[in-house]
Every structure is written in structure tokens, then in C-alpha cells.
Design an enzyme around this catalytic site. Structure first.
Site, PDB file in Angstrom:
ATOM      1  N   ASN A  11       0.842  -1.188   0.000  1.00 37.85           N
ATOM      2  CA  ASN A  11       0.000   0.000   0.000  1.00 37.85           C
ATOM      3  C   ASN A  11       0.882   1.244   0.000  1.00 37.85           C
ATOM      4  O   ASN A  11       1.539   1.562   0.997  1.00 37.85           O
ATOM      5  CB  ASN A  11      -0.905  -0.026   1.241  1.00 37.85           C
ATOM      6  CG  ASN A  11      -1.934   1.095   1.251  1.00 37.85           C
ATOM      7  OD1 ASN A  11      -1.640   2.213   0.858  1.00 37.85           O
ATOM      8  ND2 ASN A  11      -3.129   0.785   1.711  1.00 37.85           N
ATOM      9  N   ASP A  69      -1.013  -3.655  11.615  1.00 38.04           N
ATOM     10  CA  ASP A  69      -2.361  -4.152  11.397  1.00 38.04           C
ATOM     11  C   ASP A  69      -3.261  -3.169  12.115  1.00 38.04           C
ATOM     12  O   ASP A  69      -3.052  -2.875  13.299  1.00 38.04           O
ATOM     13  CB  ASP A  69      -2.548  -5.569  11.935  1.00 38.04           C
ATOM     14  CG  ASP A  69      -3.738  -6.249  11.270  1.00 38.04           C
ATOM     15  OD1 ASP A  69      -3.746  -6.328  10.028  1.00 38.04           O
ATOM     16  OD2 ASP A  69      -4.658  -6.683  11.980  1.00 38.04           O
ATOM     17  N   PHE A 158      -7.344   7.642   3.578  1.00 37.88           N
ATOM     18  CA  PHE A 158      -7.822   6.451   2.872  1.00 37.88           C
ATOM     19  C   PHE A 158      -8.594   5.592   3.860  1.00 37.88           C
ATOM     20  O   PHE A 158      -8.738   5.946   5.031  1.00 37.88           O
ATOM     21  CB  PHE A 158      -6.644   5.674   2.262  1.00 37.88           C
ATOM     22  CG  PHE A 158      -5.569   5.288   3.258  1.00 37.88           C
ATOM     23  CD1 PHE A 158      -5.568   4.039   3.863  1.00 37.88           C
ATOM     24  CD2 PHE A 158      -4.559   6.179   3.592  1.00 37.88           C
ATOM     25  CE1 PHE A 158      -4.589   3.683   4.778  1.00 37.88           C
ATOM     26  CE2 PHE A 158      -3.563   5.839   4.500  1.00 37.88           C
ATOM     27  CZ  PHE A 158      -3.577   4.581   5.097  1.00 37.88           C
ATOM     28  N   ASP A 161     -11.124   6.813   6.849  1.00 38.08           N
ATOM     29  CA  ASP A 161     -10.858   8.201   7.231  1.00 38.08           C
ATOM     30  C   ASP A 161     -12.025   9.148   6.938  1.00 38.08           C
ATOM     31  O   ASP A 161     -12.325  10.031   7.756  1.00 38.08           O
ATOM     32  CB  ASP A 161      -9.602   8.727   6.532  1.00 38.08           C
ATOM     33  CG  ASP A 161      -8.324   8.152   7.117  1.00 38.08           C
ATOM     34  OD1 ASP A 161      -8.389   7.450   8.147  1.00 38.08           O
ATOM     35  OD2 ASP A 161      -7.247   8.400   6.539  1.00 38.08           O
TER      36      ASP A 161
END
Length: 206
Positions: A11, A69, A158, A161
Site C-alpha cells: 500500500n 495491522d 484512505f 478516514d
């Protein structure tokens, strides 16, 4: 001399965020993305899944590895989506579908009962032979309290959010400037606990 670490994710948003937050406290740190095979994340907690990913990246690259995580935990839903946040609407549905499903599930929940928090666990794994102390693992955690809005707002960030309003604010995480979010978020809070350990590891490099 710069310290190079690998971040166990593909990511690009996360890589940039890690570099921005950690780089502000450790200017010589370089965060690299991980392009190797993804392990099966079969843990039952944020910590277990973060360690699974960091161990895999460290073993594959021989570099100090970080993995996070993280997820959104909604009080009225018993902490869900939690560790399933990234695939709440299905394994390959993506952020927009996850957000829409969660909003649909909370549609009839009044504002006062929409408390939620972002949780982040960051795992640090040092492969054997890299430092004078050998292999090492460390876990840091951060929590960002707030609530879930009724509709998405904002174009920054992202994941969830756009529907997460941090405690004490009237704007969403996606409406915060990136540098403000970097200073306040669940990841920033986890980094606060991580940086002293990362600095110690750097001092032990063989």
C-alpha cells in the site's frame, strides 16, 4: 549512515505515511515497500497479524521489518469491523464498499451511540544476525478515539478516514491536513511507543 527498513505492505499510502511520521523523528531512516509474497493473516488480533506480516518480510528480505495491522472498532458493533476492517465488504471490494457497508449497518444508530476508535499495532522484527543481540520482536500499539459520521467527508487519507471524526474535532480524518493527521492518528500514537525501540535497534547494528 541511513537505516533501511522494509514495510510489509504494498500500500503506497501506508509507505508514504510511515516515511513521513518516522522520518520526522529519525531523519536517516529509509522506508522501503515489500514486494514479496503475502503471508496468510490468520491471527485473531491486530498484534498477531502484524507479527505474521513483519516476520514474513524480515525472512524474505533479511532487513529489519515493520508491519502494521490496523482497523476501525465501533463500540455498538462490539468492536467490529476490527481486524476485518480491510475486507469488511469482501476480500477484493475496496475502501468505498467497506465504508458504504458500515454506514448502512449504522444507518439507524443515533449520533450519541456512534463511538468508535482507530486501532493500530506495529510489529518490529529484526532478523537473526543483523544486530549484536540477534533476532528480536517488539510490538507497539496506538488508539485514536472518535465517532462514525453519517456520510463521507474529505479527500485526504484512505480507508475509513472519510467517516471517522476524531474526538474533540468536528471534521473527519480525511479533512485533516496530512501533517496534522500524521501527528494525531492511531499510527502516530503507536509510533511514539515504537521509535525509542527502533533507535535502540539502530544503535545495535553489527
Amino acid at each position: 549512515m541511513s537505516l533501511e527498513i522494509v514495510l510489509a505492505t504494498g500500500n503506497a499510502h501506508k509507505v508514504a505515511e510511515f516515511q513521513r511520521i518516522l522520518g520526522g523523528q529519525m531523519p536517516d531512516l529509509v522506508v522501503r515497500p515489500y514486494g514479496g509474497p503475502s503471508p496468510v493473516e490468520d491471527g485473531t488480533s491486530f498484534a498477531e497479524n502484524a507479527l505474521i506480516k513483519a516476520r514474513a518480510a524480515a525472512a524474505a528480505t533479511g532487513l529489519i521489518a515493520l508491519a502494521d495491522d490496523s482497523g476501525l472498532c465501533v463500540d455498538v458493533m462490539g468492536g467490529a469491523p476490527g481486524i476485518f476492517s480491510a475486507r469488511w465488504a469482501g476480500a477484493r471490494r475496496g475502501d468505498e464498499a467497506n465504508v458504504r457497508l458500515l454506514l448502512d449497518q449504522l444507518a439507524d444508530i443515533r449520533r450519541s451511540d456512534r463511538d468508535a476508535s482507530f486501532h493500530c499495532t506495529i510489529a518490529l522484527v529484526v532478523p537473526p544476525g543483523l544486530t549484536t543481540e540477534g533476532a528480536k520482536e517488539f510490538v507497539a500499539e496506538g488508539v485514536w478515539p472518535g465517532s462514525v459520521t453519517y456520510e463521507p467527508r474529505g479527500s485526504h487519507g484512505f480507508g475509513y478516514d472519510p467517516i471517522f471524526e476524531p474526538e474533540g474535532r468536528e471534521i473527519t480524518a480525511a479533512e485533516l491536513a496530512p501533517d496534522v493527521k500524521s501527528a494525531e492518528s492511531h499510527r502516530a500514537r503507536a509510533f511514539t511507543a515504537l521509535v525509542p525501540e527502533l533507535r535502540r535497534v539502530a544503535s545495535l547494528l553489527a
